[in-house]
Scaffold this motif. Structure first.
Motif, PDB file in Angstrom:
ATOM      1  N   THR B 107      41.941 -12.663   5.732  1.00  0.00           N
ATOM      2  CA  THR B 107      42.155 -12.491   7.305  1.00  0.00           C
ATOM      3  C   THR B 107      43.130 -11.364   7.543  1.00  0.00           C
ATOM      4  O   THR B 107      43.329 -10.761   8.488  1.00  0.00           O
ATOM      5  CB  THR B 107      42.739 -13.914   7.485  1.00  0.00           C
ATOM      6  OG1 THR B 107      41.621 -15.131   7.398  1.00  0.00           O
ATOM      7  CG2 THR B 107      43.069 -13.444   9.205  1.00  0.00           C
ATOM      8  N   THR B 111      43.039  -7.759   8.891  1.00  0.00           N
ATOM      9  CA  THR B 111      43.902  -7.680  10.194  1.00  0.00           C
ATOM     10  C   THR B 111      44.451  -6.608  10.121  1.00  0.00           C
ATOM     11  O   THR B 111      44.758  -5.245  10.554  1.00  0.00           O
ATOM     12  CB  THR B 111      44.627  -8.627  10.155  1.00  0.00           C
ATOM     13  OG1 THR B 111      44.452  -9.697  10.814  1.00  0.00           O
ATOM     14  CG2 THR B 111      45.883  -8.774  11.385  1.00  0.00           C
ATOM     15  N   TRP B 172      36.536  -5.552   9.254  1.00  0.00           N
ATOM     16  CA  TRP B 172      37.342  -5.339   9.974  1.00  0.00           C
ATOM     17  C   TRP B 172      36.842  -4.696  11.395  1.00  0.00           C
ATOM     18  O   TRP B 172      37.997  -4.451  12.661  1.00  0.00           O
ATOM     19  CB  TRP B 172      38.106  -4.065   9.347  1.00  0.00           C
ATOM     20  CG  TRP B 172      37.252  -3.339   8.558  1.00  0.00           C
ATOM     21  CD1 TRP B 172      36.927  -3.144   7.120  1.00  0.00           C
ATOM     22  CD2 TRP B 172      37.090  -2.047   9.054  1.00  0.00           C
ATOM     23  NE1 TRP B 172      35.848  -1.779   6.923  1.00  0.00           N
ATOM     24  CE2 TRP B 172      36.651  -1.579   8.442  1.00  0.00           C
ATOM     25  CE3 TRP B 172      37.527  -1.225  10.535  1.00  0.00           C
ATOM     26  CZ2 TRP B 172      35.875   0.235   8.989  1.00  0.00           C
ATOM     27  CZ3 TRP B 172      37.108  -0.087  10.800  1.00  0.00           C
ATOM     28  CH2 TRP B 172      35.304   0.389  10.167  1.00  0.00           C
ATOM     29  N   VAL B 175      38.023  -6.464  14.879  1.00  0.00           N
ATOM     30  CA  VAL B 175      39.978  -5.520  14.723  1.00  0.00           C
ATOM     31  C   VAL B 175      40.569  -4.114  15.484  1.00  0.00           C
ATOM     32  O   VAL B 175      40.970  -4.233  16.247  1.00  0.00           O
ATOM     33  CB  VAL B 175      40.766  -6.454  13.850  1.00  0.00           C
ATOM     34  CG1 VAL B 175      41.986  -6.067  13.710  1.00  0.00           C
ATOM     35  CG2 VAL B 175      40.461  -7.674  13.038  1.00  0.00           C
ATOM     36  N   ALA B 222      43.809 -12.776  14.627  1.00  0.00           N
ATOM     37  CA  ALA B 222      43.927 -13.575  13.722  1.00  0.00           C
ATOM     38  C   ALA B 222      43.292 -14.823  13.115  1.00  0.00           C
ATOM     39  O   ALA B 222      43.076 -15.408  12.099  1.00  0.00           O
ATOM     40  CB  ALA B 222      45.430 -12.828  13.171  1.00  0.00           C
TER      41      ALA B 222
END
Lengths: 321, 301
Positions: B107, B111, B172, B175, B222
């Protein structure tokens, strides 16, 4: 709209080519012959392997191999599976209907339950029923699909014995009789319910929030002021507007039709594409693995395309250019 | 009727009392949220006992003990033993350590990568944005599960760090998209224009001005990621393509249930890790929900 569609498809082509290059490189990295599956992996004599490599053109420059591989794929030749002793395309053809049946049934459950629960919760927010549905949603979000699948097998197949625990068809059933379809449905209903009920949560939550939001809008107030009955307001005015965002999910659902059930199929030993993928990996049948990888990537790409296009179709306020 | 005087009298007390910052407001709201607090306490508890596993139990989580194969729960082994004769409770603690570590690190990586790429794309716009976003789209086309499994099959015995690496590299996209869209709308504000006009370098504008204003969205995202990463790790470990079978993880502990005998007659082997896993995900989700509420200025709960 047409130009947008065409341009969107044109953008897809370079991505697809890049994707095929990635899959090709992965296939080259895999041990054995993942590109065609024609070299027998049980035969370890170096002469045999080098002879086969020469014959299949694995000593040519990489870009020639890639172009040949692409050419084969475009002609529907995905190589052979040495475990199943048949062309990969034929093998996948046998399995694809099982997966489609399972995932479409699951999708049916998802939408039906999401509509019933979402509409109820949206119409009666902050009541006991809404809270119960919210609790269910939290559980649906939190339960990992494989644990839910195991629990379902344990409860409904092993303890209560309502349905069989694995497979897609009973033994000794003739094809295309009523008993065949009943047996098929009996085998599919539990994995489909697990798959469908878990993804219901997201749709329900979305529909509920959208209905609550819509019910505060001016057009609803106007309808109330006119004396329109509540049921017509909810079922006609609001629902029509709240369905719009849900429809765009359909694109992603289509993208996941073949690959969305890998874990569920494996748990239920359901003979579909997902379990074929896992079995082929375990058996080192890499030509099948690579074909499925390629196929699922393209499905995702198509799903994204459909989602984008639906977005513009259902909501004319979104201008696509 | 003298507006100037009136203006002055109302202004003086305002200067004395500083209004609380958004972070203080968010913290207050979060502390008042009972469900989120209970969930947070549970999460901290699970994490702490998992990481203190060697101090809590003296049993070896990996050593096979043929004398005690698949024993039902007893005073000696509180939750019974598994198909290798190993204590389930011990493995639950050690497994939690592995599953949570993978979840947290993956994570964190995702992030950071996603925020960086999203912020750069959103801030610079134009060609940079177009190329970065095309790259993001490309990464997001890969069916995540399939590619992680394939990569793991190509590089077998590569262990936990390789798994985290693969997950981070492929994960990713979401995000980045989210941060980009937030940055795009945030950078239209006057304070950004002011910062640029006095010659603030781009890196500083992003780091000092843009990121603090999008970070709340990133934090909420997240938590969602953390939940899905833990589920993902346990899922592929369950299938046998994640954490190596010799290392206990919650997913590995559930995978004996693929054996018909175990699933039907030995539920104590696979149910505890599944239940702990579900409760963990549930509390991560509740914490995420609580944070979302706390950061939302419109919610007054």
């Amino acid at each position: 709209m047409l130009t947008y569609t065409l341009r969107r498809i044109a953008v897809m082509i370079p991505i697809m080519i890049l994707l095929s290059m990635v899959v090709f490189s992965l296939a080259k990295m895999m041990p054995g012959d993942a590109l065609s599956g024609r070299i027998d992996p049980t035969n370890s004599s170096p002469e045999y392997i080098s002879a086969m490599k020469e014959k299949l053109g694995y000593n040519d420059p990489v870009h020639i191999q890639y172009l040949r591989w692409m050419n084969d794929i475009l002609h529907g030749d995905f190589g052979n599976s040495f475990i199943h002793k048949m062309p990969v395309s034929q093998l996948i053809g046998l399995r694809v209907y099982n997966t489609l049946f399972l995932t479409l049934l699951a999708l049916f459950f998802t939408y039906i339950f999401a509509f019933i629960m979402g509409m109820y919760a949206g119409k009666h927010p902050y009541t006991l029923g809404d809270n119960m549905i919210a609790t269910y949603n939290y559980l649906g979000f939190a339960l990992p699909s494989f644990f839910a699948g195991l629990m379902a097998i344990y409860l409904f197949a092993l303890k209560l014995q309502w349905v069989p625990a694995s497979g897609s068809i009973g033994t000794g059933v003739d094809v295309n009789t009523i008993a065949f379809y009943v047996s098929k449905l009996k085998h599919t209903i539990l994995p489909a319910l697990v798959l469908g009920m878990l993804s219901t949560a997201g749709y329900t939550q979305f529909l509920r929030n959208d209905i609550i939001e819509s019910s505060r809008k001016d057009y609803v107030r106007t309808a109330r002021a006119k004396g329109t009955s509540e049921s017509i307001i909810y079922n006609k005015h609001i629902l029509r507007n709240s369905i719009i965002p849900i429809v765009t999910f359909l694109g992603f659902d289509i993208g996941g039709l073949l690959g969305g059930a890998v874990i569920t199929e494996t748990i239920f030993t359901y003979p579909g594409i997902g379990s074929l993928f896992i079995d082929s990996l375990t058996n080192r049948d890499y030509s099948v693995v690579m074909t499925i990888t390629m196929m699922l990537s393209i499905m995702t790409l198509i799903g994204n395309l459909i989602a984008d296009l639906l977005y513009g179709v259902v909501d004319p306020r979104i201008r696509l250019d | 009727m003298d507006p100037v005087v009136e203006h002055n009298t109302t202004k003086i007390p305002l200067n004395h009392q500083k209004s609380p910052s958004p972070w203080v407001i968010a913290r207050r709201k979060f502390l008042k949220n009972k469900i989120a607090m209970i969930a947070l306490v549970f999460l901290v508890f699970i994490t702490v006992i998992s990481f203190l596993a060697p101090y809590i139990t003296t049993e070896d989580p990996a050593k096979v003990n043929i004398a005690k194969l698949m024993k039902a729960p007893s005073a000696d082994n509180w939750l019974g033993t598994d198909n290798g004769g190993r204590d389930i409770f011990t493995r639950l603690l050690y497994g939690g350590r592995v599953s949570l570590t993978i979840g947290f690190i993956a994570t964190l990586n995702i992030t950071i990568i996603g925020t960086l790429i999203g912020a750069v794309a959103g801030y610079f716009g134009g060609k940079v944005d177009a190329w970065l976003m095309r790259f993001t789209d490309f990464i997001m086309v890969f069916p995540f599960l399939i590619f992680v499994i394939v990569l793991n099959a190509i590089f077998p015995k590569s262990g936990i760090s390789a798994l985290i690496f693969v997950i981070s590299v492929l994960g990713w996209g979401g995000v980045a998209r989210l941060v980009r869209s937030k940055v795009l709308s945030e950078k239209e504000n006057d304070y950004i224009a002011a910062a640029i006009s006095i010659g603030t370098p781009a890196s500083k504008v992003i780091y000092k001005h843009l990121l603090p204003n999008v970070i709340s969205t990133v934090i909420v995202q997240a938590t969602i990621l953390l939940a899905s990463m833990i589920v993902f790790e346990t899922g592929i470990s369950f299938l046998g393509f994640g954490v190596p079978q010799t290392i206990p993880s919650w997913g590995n502990m559930i995978s004996p249930a693929r054996n018909p005998n175990v699933i039907q007659f030995k539920p104590w082997i696979w149910m505890p890790p599944g239940i702990v896993l579900t409760l963990t995900i549930l509390s991560v989700n509740f914490v995420g929900e609580g944070l979302k509420d706390a950061f939302n200025p419109k919610s007054n709960r």
